[in-house]
Design a protein around this motif. Structure first.
Motif, PDB file in Angstrom:
ATOM      1  N   TYR A  41     -25.964 -87.181 -55.241  1.00 41.00           N
ATOM      2  CA  TYR A  41     -24.223 -87.833 -54.493  1.00 41.00           C
ATOM      3  C   TYR A  41     -23.895 -88.626 -54.796  1.00 41.00           C
ATOM      4  O   TYR A  41     -24.849 -89.986 -55.560  1.00 41.00           O
ATOM      5  N   GLU A  60     -23.661 -83.525 -57.648  1.00 42.79           N
ATOM      6  CA  GLU A  60     -24.555 -82.242 -56.604  1.00 42.79           C
ATOM      7  C   GLU A  60     -23.162 -82.475 -55.322  1.00 42.79           C
ATOM      8  O   GLU A  60     -23.037 -81.428 -54.918  1.00 42.79           O
ATOM      9  N   GLY A  61     -22.799 -83.613 -55.231  1.00 48.82           N
ATOM     10  CA  GLY A  61     -21.757 -83.971 -53.930  1.00 48.82           C
ATOM     11  C   GLY A  61     -21.274 -85.447 -53.630  1.00 48.82           C
ATOM     12  O   GLY A  61     -21.294 -85.371 -54.862  1.00 48.82           O
ATOM     13  N   GLU A  79     -15.267 -78.312 -50.691  1.00 51.62           N
ATOM     14  CA  GLU A  79     -15.693 -78.481 -49.877  1.00 51.62           C
ATOM     15  C   GLU A  79     -15.405 -79.549 -48.325  1.00 51.62           C
ATOM     16  O   GLU A  79     -15.273 -79.879 -47.228  1.00 51.62           O
ATOM     17  N   GLU A 128     -15.199 -76.820 -57.967  1.00 51.06           N
ATOM     18  CA  GLU A 128     -16.293 -76.224 -56.683  1.00 51.06           C
ATOM     19  C   GLU A 128     -16.320 -77.230 -55.755  1.00 51.06           C
ATOM     20  O   GLU A 128     -16.096 -77.485 -54.564  1.00 51.06           O
ATOM     21  N   THR A 129     -16.423 -78.652 -56.821  1.00 51.44           N
ATOM     22  CA  THR A 129     -17.215 -79.892 -55.313  1.00 51.44           C
ATOM     23  C   THR A 129     -16.097 -79.970 -54.637  1.00 51.44           C
ATOM     24  O   THR A 129     -16.367 -81.187 -53.384  1.00 51.44           O
TER      25      THR A 129
END
Length: 424
Positions: free
Chosen positions: A307, A377-378, A135, A131-132
């Motif tokens: 991150y 997390e990102g 984006e 998923e990450t």
């Protein structure tokens, strides 16, 4: 004689018929397939051989589609793809793209196809991606690229040396400086670093910016329409980099990133900041135990926690392609789990497809590296592809002089602010 002439006449008619039939068959055969132009940035092996294998297998499974592949080297690719998309009608049907501002340029120019409808239609394909990694290729809730490989950085360190010096991998900035000071008392270089290609230093800046500037502020500044770069966190980031620079090897601006990686792999340096996929170069040759640690936490952090510096790489479909359905089929094949497993085996890259890196095809260190990417997390996207090229140039040329002591952090940011204003 009459019989002979009749025979010759009949033979000529037969030859003409056969010739016409052969020409008809040839024309029909050529019309049985379409050709897709495919453009990427890997001229050298093993990457080029990997893509040749992918193309050959795809053509075997899809005989009605032929792939015309072209590749140029990394920096040349950036220039050529911009020219092709900016002025040429000869645009590739499927081509490579970095995430962030690099792809956003093409989206704003309506040069790439919105993949959202295709992902909505094929839910299995949509669900196959980590998923990450999606984006960074989106803009205004639309998806414009299929992530192909995951990219992220961590500090690699020599576990043997750390044990010898009774050191633990640091988790905070102060612990990091303490570790570096201790290594400085030995014959080893604390951090191997080569920035002759300026993108290498941009990864340090990107990681520090993410930590020291509020996320929404940073995103506004990285946007060419709103950026002003006046937040004090940007100067603090360059001050931190200046602090680290005394632990680098001498003359980093004159050394390649590859030299720094080899300096670490040969045991001359204790630490190096690498992409996790560069493990493929280090693990086979290092004669010591390898470990990883994240970029240390800073007391004054304002960015989002968890991150890491990095960014996926992917492929897009041209908005002008005459064969969108076939281009999507090739894109799905490129980003299939099977090709993701081949990517790891042939090249050592980590596919952005769930499960492509697993216990059956990976070393324990590769699994550890992928866990870092999966648990992030990102992504603080690569600075050199996440903002307008004019701002990037000001940042990197200024930082080069920062590392030689010829500019201060304030000097660098004045130039960055001036570049941002010129395009705002």
């Amino acid at each position: 004689m009459k019989k002979f002439l009749v025979f010759v006449y009949s033979a000529l008619i037969l030859l003409i018929f056969v010739g016409c039939s052969s020409e008809s068959t040839k024309t029909s055969s050529e019309e049985d397939y379409i050709t897709l132009k495919f453009f990427h940035r890997w001229q050298s092996d093993p990457h080029h051989q990997y893509f040749k294998g992918v193309v050959a297998q795809f053509e075997k499974e899809n005989p009605h589609i032929k792939i015309a592949m072209e590749a140029v080297a990394n920096e040349a690719y950036k220039d050529k793809v911009r020219v092709l998309l900016g002025t040429s009608s000869n645009i590739p049907d499927v081509f490579f793209s970095w995430s962030g501002e690099f792809i956003h340029n093409f989206v704003r120019a309506n040069k790439v196809l919105d993949l959202s409808p295709y992902l909505a239609e094929d839910t299995n394909w949509a669900a196959s991606f980590v998923e990450t990694q999606l984006e960074p290729f989106s803009l205004e809730d639309k998806q414009y690229a299929a992530p192909w490989q995951m990219g992220g950085k961590a500090f690699f360190y020599n576990k043997n040396l750390f044990r010898e010096l009774n050191l633990e991998p640091p988790s905070t900035w102060e612990e990091f400086l303490t570790v570096l000071d201790k290594i400085s008392t030995t014959e080893y270089t604390p951090i191997a670093f080569g920035s002759r290609a300026p993108w290498a230093v941009s990864h340090y800046i990107g990681a520090l910016n993410q930590k020291l500037v509020d996320h929404d502020t940073r995103m506004s500044d990285y946007d060419r329409e709103t950026g002003d770069f006046t937040d004090p966190g940007y100067i603090k980031a360059l001050e931190k980099l200046t602090k680290l620079s005394k632990y680098f090897n001498d003359n980093p601006n004159s050394l390649d990133h590859q030299f720094a990686r080899e300096m670490f792999s040969s045991g001359q340096a204790a630490i190096v900041y690498l992409e996790l996929s560069e493990l493929r170069f280090v693990e086979p040759v290092a004669e010591f135990e390898l470990g990883f640690f994240d970029f240390p936490e800073l007391d004054e952090e304002k960015g989002r926690p968890g991150y890491i510096s990095g960014g996926p790489e992917g492929f897009v479909v041209s908005s002008t392609t005459k064969h969108p359905e076939e281009a999507i089929e090739f894109l799905k094949f490129l980003t299939s789990r099977e090709m993701g497993e081949k990517l790891l085996a042939d090249v050592g890259f980590y596919s952005a497809i769930k499960g492509a890196v697993n216990e059956d095809n990976s070393t324990p260190l590769q699994l550890e590296a992928v866990d870092i990417l999966l648990n992030a997390e990102g992504m603080a996207l690569w600075l050199d592809t996440d903002m307008d090229i004019a701002v990037v140039d000001a940042y990197l040329s200024g930082t080069e002089l920062l590392l030689t002591g010829n500019k201060t952090p304030q000097d660098v940011m004045v130039e960055v602010q001036r570049a941002a204003k010129s395009i705002r």
